[in-house]
Design a protein around this motif. Structure first.
Motif: not given
Length: 93
Positions: A76-83, A86-89
């Protein structure tokens, strides 16, 4: 047993006598590898995450044992960061 690649990208091993095998006699390879590594079967609330997101890369160094809650939260954090772009690292386990 033999290994087949499923349409979703995961690998399954034909091992009908294994406790975690399904009705067709297959066990997910990443589950089998993690269970052998930790010396027990996965608990109902546990799952195996592929660190590099490659579902057929079942090297133990690419697998992480997580609770299902941790795993859902991470994705969920990854999905929100992609939207947000954000830097996914910066998203950590």
């Amino acid at each position: 047993g033999h290994i087949k690649k499923r349409c979703d990208g995961y690998l399954a091993i034909y091992y009908p006598d294994y406790p975690s095998s399904n009705a067709n006699g297959f066990v997910m390879e990443h589950v089998y590898i993690m269970e052998q590594h930790i010396g027990r079967r996965l608990e109902d609330n546990e799952c195996v995450h592929h660190i590099n997101f490659k579902r057929d890369d079942n090297r133990i160094e690419n697998l992480k044992l997580m609770t299902k809650k941790e795993h859902m939260s991470y994705h969920m954090k990854l999905r929100h960061a992609k939207k947000r772009g954000d830097d996914l690292s910066i998203i950590v386990f």
